[in-house]
Structure formats: C-alpha cells, structure tokens
Design an enzyme around this catalytic site. Structure first.
Site, PDB file in Angstrom:
ATOM      1  N   LYS A  91       0.844  -1.192   0.000  1.00  0.00           N
ATOM      2  CA  LYS A  91       0.000   0.000   0.000  1.00  0.00           C
ATOM      3  C   LYS A  91       0.883   1.247   0.000  1.00  0.00           C
ATOM      4  O   LYS A  91       1.876   1.320   0.713  1.00  0.00           O
ATOM      5  CB  LYS A  91      -0.911   0.027   1.232  1.00  0.00           C
ATOM      6  CG  LYS A  91      -2.077  -0.932   1.167  1.00  0.00           C
ATOM      7  CD  LYS A  91      -2.967  -0.758   2.398  1.00  0.00           C
ATOM      8  CE  LYS A  91      -4.182  -1.665   2.319  1.00  0.00           C
ATOM      9  NZ  LYS A  91      -5.041  -1.543   3.521  1.00  0.00           N
ATOM     10  N   GLU A 137     -19.704  -8.036   8.435  1.00  0.00           N
ATOM     11  CA  GLU A 137     -20.783  -7.385   9.177  1.00  0.00           C
ATOM     12  C   GLU A 137     -21.788  -8.389   9.738  1.00  0.00           C
ATOM     13  O   GLU A 137     -22.289  -8.219  10.859  1.00  0.00           O
ATOM     14  CB  GLU A 137     -21.506  -6.378   8.278  1.00  0.00           C
ATOM     15  CG  GLU A 137     -20.668  -5.202   7.842  1.00  0.00           C
ATOM     16  CD  GLU A 137     -19.865  -5.462   6.579  1.00  0.00           C
ATOM     17  OE1 GLU A 137     -19.176  -4.529   6.113  1.00  0.00           O
ATOM     18  OE2 GLU A 137     -19.926  -6.601   6.051  1.00  0.00           O
ATOM     19  N   ARG A 145     -25.822  -4.776   5.281  1.00  0.00           N
ATOM     20  CA  ARG A 145     -25.327  -6.098   4.932  1.00  0.00           C
ATOM     21  C   ARG A 145     -25.621  -7.134   6.012  1.00  0.00           C
ATOM     22  O   ARG A 145     -25.413  -8.323   5.809  1.00  0.00           O
ATOM     23  CB  ARG A 145     -23.812  -6.041   4.676  1.00  0.00           C
ATOM     24  CG  ARG A 145     -23.378  -4.900   3.773  1.00  0.00           C
ATOM     25  CD  ARG A 145     -21.942  -5.021   3.354  1.00  0.00           C
ATOM     26  NE  ARG A 145     -21.817  -5.934   2.236  1.00  0.00           N
ATOM     27  CZ  ARG A 145     -20.646  -6.321   1.716  1.00  0.00           C
ATOM     28  NH1 ARG A 145     -19.522  -5.895   2.248  1.00  0.00           N
ATOM     29  NH2 ARG A 145     -20.608  -7.149   0.703  1.00  0.00           N
TER      30      ARG A 145
END
Length: 618
Positions: free
Chosen positions: A279, A364, A392
């Site tokens: 990243k 979730e 979700r």
C-alpha cells in the site's frame, strides 16, 4: 524532452501496443499522476498506489473491455480509470458532476460491475463467466479482490461455488497487508511461472488421464502434488476450494505479472493468483502510514497529509470518547467493529481496552451475531458500524438480535448523506429498515451533547438499540461530562410558534430551527424515532395547522411515516408535509450542497412550507 507515455494512451488498446520494456516508465508516470490528482480532489490513495503494476498488467494481457475486470470495493481502481479514457476526468474525481470514486457501469464500458461495498467481485465475475459459457463466448472474467475483502463470508461462498465449475474464472488476490516477504523472490516467481505454464497444465491433465484407471494411485499423486505446492506456497486452502493456486508473486514486478497472467489466460478451469503488493507504493508518506492515506482530503504532496484535528469534535469522536468513558464505568462493555477502527472512532478504545476490543474484519453479518452471542452471556456489546454497512447484516439484526430481544447496541455512523463517497456509502435507509423491526429502540441526536446522552440511554436499555448520527461535526454544542441518560421516548420542544410545527429528527433539527425563525414555527426535537413521543405529537397536532416532518433519511418508510401512522392511530386527521431524502440514489458531491439540492437546508425547508401553507390558505 521525451513525451510522457500517458499522453499517447487513450484506451487499453494503446497500452497493449507498447513494448514490455515501456511498462515500468508508465507505472512511474501513473504514480505521479495519482498523487497529484488525489492531492487536489481527495480520495483513496494508498490502495491505488499499491495496485498500479497489477492494473497495467491486467489491461496489457487481457482484451478489455471485451474481457471483464471486476474490481472489488473500487478503492484500487483509479489507475484503471486513468487507463480507460478518464485521465482528464480525474480532475473532477468525486466532485459534483465529476466521475465517481468507485467503478460504475454507467460511467464507462470498462467498468464491468459497480462496486462500493467489499467482497462482491468473485460472485459477480463468476456470474459473468457463466454467462459467457451460456452464450458460447470465449471472453474471460477476472475478479480483483483485496486481502481485507477476503474476510467476508460472501467471498468464500463464491469461491465454494466457483471451485465446483470448470469455468475459466481468474481470481486475483491483491495481498497488500504486508511488505514483500522473503518467500516472494526469484525462486517463488519461477515456481509461479512454472505452475501457470502450459507444459505444467498439460502434464497435469495427462497425468490425471493416465492415473484415472487407478483411482488410489491418482489420489496419492494428487495429495503429493498438493503437499509439494504447500511446502512453497500458502495455497492449499484455495486448492481445496477447487482452484489452481498460483503464487504468491511480487505485485510490483511487471515482467513476472505479465508473463504469469499471459500463461493463466490460456488455462481452463478456475485459477487463483496470489499477488503481494505494498500500500502506498512509490509515495513514501503513504508507504509509511497507509491507514492515514487510505482516504484523504486535499493535501500538499510535498508536505503530506496532516493528522486530523480541530477544536470542534466530530460525532465519531464524541462516540469514541463516550465509549471509553462508559467502558471505564462498566466492565461488561465490549466494542466491536467490522474492520473500521479508525473510521468509527475506536482507536483510543482499542488502545485503552485491548482485551475488550474486537475487529472482526469485513464481516458485518458475523459482527452482529458475535455480538448476540456475547449478549446472551451477560456481556454488553456495542457495535460501531456505518449505516451503509449495517445493510449487509439485516438478517442477523432481525433473526439473531431483535427476535431474541438481546441488548446489543448499534452505534450507526455516517447516517444520511456522505458527500464525495456518493450513493454506495450514503446512509439513506437505516431509519426505514430499522423502524419496522420489533423490539428496536432508535435514537437520533440533534447535537454532540445529545449524542453522548442518547448513547448512554441506548447502552442502558435492556434490548436492541441503535443511535444514528451523521458524518462530520454537529452544531458545536457544549458536551457535558458524565453518563446521564435521557428518558426513553421523550422529545423536547425547542421553539414554540404558531400555525406550523416542525417534527424534526437528528441532523435536521438545526435547519428546522433556522427555518422556524422566518416562519414563526414550533420545533420539536423528537430525539427518538422509536418509540415516538405520542404526547408531544398529540399536543403539536392540536395547536397547529400543519405538521412538517424532517429527517436525513429516505421519506419512504422513514421517521415521518412513523409520525403519520401514530397520528392515524390517535384518530388525528390534519395536513402533513414529509421532508427528507427523495426516492432516488443521490449523486456524490459536497454534503451541504447536496442537502440544499434536496431542499433540506433552512431556505429549502422554508420554501416548501410556504408553498404548502399557500395551498392550505387557497
């Protein structure tokens, strides 16, 4: 001076005309453009810098847009946008009228699938691969999924389904949670090339055919192959799903990427390529602190991004401080987040109460049922979750929490419009989908102090609860110390006027008060969406000609609908005006401007009321 390669590219077809030796220079140009572009518009930076070489290699090898690339989430798709004809449009990325920060089918034929939430790519790409099979097409489908998104159950559901097919689906795991490790070196890259090559694939098929007459020997050979690959690669899990695992390979080595992808392109059956990237690659501040550079506002590339600070706390900070204070007062409190520690304000809590902090990853559904299990045994879970991500876990909220009336508290952040992140991340529907669930307590604070007190109220409630608050700051209200709750189901009259009464919820109490000054209207801060303050509503209905409900939520099924239902139950018939988010997906932009365009600023509210009152008078 040599012309930049980017100036010569308009589509991926132009990219595929370049020599392989030109690709590293193009990667460097892309990184420079990404940093410059995002520094002017804001957006996701670290993840996009890490995916530059992978993006180049995918478009170089595959015949896009005929072949489909599905980007999971979309946090890594900026280089893809630049290479697919949207370089100039990057100047208006996430701006009003500009291109979106995520892939969007309506924006480009190269955006094969719209993505804003994670872990959907494998399912979508598998559907495309099956469609190509049904149509007799040789097109290929590629899913590019990050390591974080692999924690979601949906990704494994798709892997399980795909591995049972013979479809030529390619799943690319962009593993960017680590730097390049020792096992990603020359030997490992050589093995990846070997295992993706035609000779290896042909030999594997021939061996299976020869050994098919002797099943025990074939099974022994299969296990020997798996164990041999497992000695040098971490891919046994994906092999068990039915994929041919290849990797891990260096995701910043273009020669390895291009040659490996070129080999895979000609293989049959489901393929899994493990790519390790970094990243923030190429921009030192983002490499050093990828969390800070995940999503950024405008910044000076030379100076970098400043740590966020300010005298006025955001609602997220109010929640984070409250959580630590309540945890100090109640040892049974635990905090849960589905991979949103920084965004949901749990950094301090995770440091001060590490044994009571749980980041369950992008999962979730699991987060809510995990909380339900904790609640069954006397622990008091607080789940910090964005409104858009709570969608979700709707089944878990109903079946595992509300049906059993368990004391799980939801701290629902980013309720309402969210500005530049647009409709994929807007919290437009939580009041509508929460209000219809039995046993739910739903609160909507109008300022920072009320937020703190309603958080306490919900936490002390012996049943499921949700406190929803918007992104950013509030009115600047003084926050009182302590942990005093409010009376459940009781609102407060903020202004007493005549003719018109505003029944306002949460973030729209402030513009209601501003509009009320011009209209000499009453304003009720309802505080609770469920249960509603029936006595307050009855009083307002008896003393006014028009009731106006205000909410930063879809009008359909929202808090205003609850007011109408309550008045009907009371036998009260009177004019009502429901103001809230319209029945459409609202495009990205500046939040203040977006609310104004929805007629939810003080001026818009005043205008809507004057129109309705003129109709009543006429």
């Amino acid at each position: 001076m040599t012309q930049p390669l980017l100036d010569t590219l308009h589509t991926p077809a132009d990219l595929r005309a370049l020599a392989p030796a030109d690709l590293p220079k193009l990667a460097a140009e892309l990184r420079t453009l990404l940093v410059d572009s995002v520094s002017h518009t804001g957006g996701h930076l670290a993840s996009n810098l890490g995916a530059v070489e992978l993006t180049l290699a995918l478009h170089y090898v595959f015949d896009t847009p005929r072949d489909r690339i599905v980007w999971d989430v979309g946090h890594q798709s900026y280089a893809h946008k630049i290479l697919t004809g949207r370089r100039e449009a990057m100047a208006a990325l996430r701006q009003p009228g500009g291109i979106a920060g995520f892939p969007r089918r309506a924006e480009s034929e190269f955006d094969a699938f719209g993505t804003g939430h994670s872990s959907t790519s494998i399912s979508a790409a598998l559907g495309m691969a099956e469609a190509f099979h049904q149509l007799g097409s040789k097109q290929r489908a590629v899913a590019v999924i990050g390591d974080g998104a692999m924690t979601a159950g949906m990704a494994f559901e798709a892997l399980n389904n795909a591995g049972a097919t013979d479809l030529p689906l390619l799943v690319v795991l962009n593993d960017n949670d680590m730097s390049i490790s020792p096992n990603v070196g020359a030997l490992n890259n050589y093995l990846a090339r070997l295992m993706s090559g035609r000779f290896y694939a042909a030999a594997r098929r021939a061996g299976e055919k020869v050994l098919s007459v002797a099943p025990p020997i074939r099974e022994l050979a299969k296990r020997a192959e798996e164990h041999m690959k497992g000695m040098v690669t971490p891919g046994t899990l994906f092999e068990e799903f039915g994929f041919n695992y290849i990797g891990p390979i260096d995701g910043h080595d273009l020669d390895v990427l291009v040659s490996t992808l070129s080999n895979i392109k000609h293989l049959s059956g489901p393929q899994f390529l493990h790519v390790v990237t970094r990243k923030g690659k190429g921009y030192e501040p983002a490499e050093t602190n990828p969390c800070l550079y995940h999503g950024v506002s405008r910044f000076d590339p030379a100076a970098g991004v400043a740590e966020k600070s300010g005298a006025r706390p955001t609602y997220t900070q109010v929640f984070g401080d409250w959580l630590c204070d309540m945890a100090a007062a109640d040892s049974t409190l635990v905090g849960i987040t589905p991979a949103m520690r920084e965004g949901s304000g749990l950094v301090r809590f995770s440091q001060e109460f590490p044994g009571r902090y749980f980041d369950v990853g992008i999962a979730e559904q699991h987060a809510l049922t995990f909380a339900a299990g904790l609640a069954c045994e006397g622990i008091k879970p607080v789940v910090a979750i964005y409104s858009t991500f709570l969608q979700r876990a709707y089944d878990q909220l109903i079946h595992d929490i509300a049906l059993q009336d368990l004391p799980v508290m939801l701290a629902v952040d980013r309720a309402g419009l969210v500005g530049a992140d647009g409709p994929t991340h807007a919290g437009s529907f939580d009041l509508s989908f929460l209000r219809c669930i039995p046993n739910m307590l739903i609160a909507a604070p109008s300022d920072e102090n009320e937020c703190r007190r309603l958080l306490t109220t919900a936490f002390l409630h012996r049943g499921p609860s949700a406190v929803r608050y918007p992104r950013g700051g509030g009115t600047g209200a003084m926050i009182e110390p302590g942990l005093e709750p409010l009376e459940i189901g009781k609102g407060i009259l903020r202004r007493n006027g005549r003719d018109v009464a505003f029944v306002a919820f949460g973030s729209l109490v402030a513009p209601a008060l501003a509009a009320a000054e011009a209209l000499d209207a009453s304003v009720a801060d309802m505080r609770f969406v469920k249960p509603l303050d029936v006595d307050l509503l009855r009083d307002l209905a008896h003393r006014h000609r028009l009731l106006v409900t205000l909410e930063e939520n879809a009008v359909a099924g929202g808090a205003g609908a609850g007011v109408a239902e309550t008045l009907a139950d009371l036998g009260v018939t009177m004019p009502l005006l429901h103001l809230g988010l319209p029945d459409t997906f609202i495009e990205h932009g500046d939040t203040i401007r977006m609310l104004a365009e929805c007629g939810l600023d003080a001026a818009g509210i005043e205008q809507a009321v004057r129109r309705r009152m003129s109709l009543l008078s006429g």
